[in-house]
Design an enzyme around this catalytic site. Sequence first.
Site, short mmCIF file in Angstrom:
data_model
loop_
_atom_site.label_atom_id
_atom_site.label_comp_id
_atom_site.label_asym_id
_atom_site.label_seq_id
_atom_site.Cartn_x
_atom_site.Cartn_y
_atom_site.Cartn_z
N GLU A 1 0.77 -1.17 0.26
CA GLU A 1 -0.02 0.00 0.01
C GLU A 1 1.05 1.12 0.10
O GLU A 1 1.56 1.47 0.97
CB GLU A 1 -0.97 -0.16 1.34
CG GLU A 1 -1.64 1.10 1.11
CD GLU A 1 -2.53 1.46 2.67
OE1 GLU A 1 -2.78 0.23 3.42
OE2 GLU A 1 -2.61 2.57 3.15
N ARG B 1 1.26 10.27 0.39
CA ARG B 1 1.83 11.32 1.48
C ARG B 1 3.16 11.70 0.97
O ARG B 1 3.68 12.54 1.54
CB ARG B 1 2.24 10.70 2.62
CG ARG B 1 0.99 10.21 3.41
CD ARG B 1 1.31 9.56 4.93
NE ARG B 1 0.14 8.64 5.14
CZ ARG B 1 0.43 7.81 6.08
NH1 ARG B 1 1.35 7.74 6.91
NH2 ARG B 1 -0.66 7.13 6.53
N THR C 1 -3.76 6.25 1.83
CA THR C 1 -3.99 7.81 2.09
C THR C 1 -4.78 8.59 1.04
O THR C 1 -4.49 9.71 0.78
CB THR C 1 -2.67 8.64 2.64
OG1 THR C 1 -1.97 7.57 3.42
CG2 THR C 1 -3.07 9.81 3.61
N LYS D 1 -10.78 -0.39 6.99
CA LYS D 1 -9.65 -0.44 7.76
C LYS D 1 -10.04 0.18 8.99
O LYS D 1 -10.53 1.30 9.14
CB LYS D 1 -8.86 0.68 6.78
CG LYS D 1 -7.65 1.15 7.57
CD LYS D 1 -6.79 2.07 6.68
CE LYS D 1 -5.61 2.76 7.60
NZ LYS D 1 -4.63 3.19 6.74
C1 3PG Z 1 -1.55 4.04 7.76
O1 3PG Z 1 -1.36 5.26 7.22
O2 3PG Z 1 -2.15 3.11 7.78
C2 3PG Z 1 -0.46 4.26 9.02
O3 3PG Z 1 0.17 5.40 9.24
C3 3PG Z 1 0.07 3.05 9.54
O4 3PG Z 1 0.11 3.00 10.99
P1 3PG Z 1 1.62 2.54 11.42
O5 3PG Z 1 2.73 3.54 11.06
O6 3PG Z 1 1.37 2.54 13.13
O7 3PG Z 1 1.65 1.14 11.07
#
Ligand code: 3PG
Length: 212
Positions: free
Chosen positions: A42, A46, A69, A129
């Site tokens: 994924e 960002r 995102t 999610k």
């Molecule tokens: C995401 O965008 O899904 C999260 O930033 C992932 O979270 P984590 O860095 O705590 O695994």
Amino acid sequence: MPLPVQDTIQRHRLLPVIEIQDIAQAEPLAKALVDGGLPLAEVTFRSKAAPEAIRIMAAFDALCVGAGTILNVDQARLAIECGARYLVSPGTYPEVIAFARSRQIPIFPGIATPTDIGMALAAGVDVLKFFPAEAYGGLATLKALSGPFPQVKFIPTGGINEQNLASYLAHPKVLACGGSWMVEKSLLAAGNWAEVRARVAGAVQRVKQAAS
Ligand code: 3PG
């Protein structure tokens, strides 16, 4: 033949969340994921590099690449143009969901409350999610949300790591777990592909242990 999205996620039960700053990282990262035994990525929107990184990684037949995102329809359109096979959003945005569905692209919107889940179901999706999972009460909250929404499968993400992965995977409503711990930004920046491969392989091993 491209890997089917939901089957692949369901089989591997891991969704590595990736932030790529430099497109030079895309190809070695794709190889490290595949070599570590995980054909999923994924790539989050960002960074400026995300669309091109998706384009590069999507060229790997052995990898099922999605975009994360995704906050609006423009990003969703660009991600799909670049070859993203599925979309992930931190929240539930009905217009983004409608767009993805109109393009027959699976989308996993973020939820944290019963109201969010209701919106996602009304928009026609039921694989969601749970984000940010640990900050919103972790497994206890996921169990509580499963009660009124037995049709929902969750992809908990946010604060998941090698230590708590197995406890999430043991819950019957958890389709897969997402997280950045396998592909930390610092490892990408350092080009430490051996460590990425090792972390990915370690997580794959944990999933196998959890199933046995
Ligand atoms: C995401 O965008 O899904 C999260 O930033 C992932 O979270 P984590 O860095 O705590 O695994």
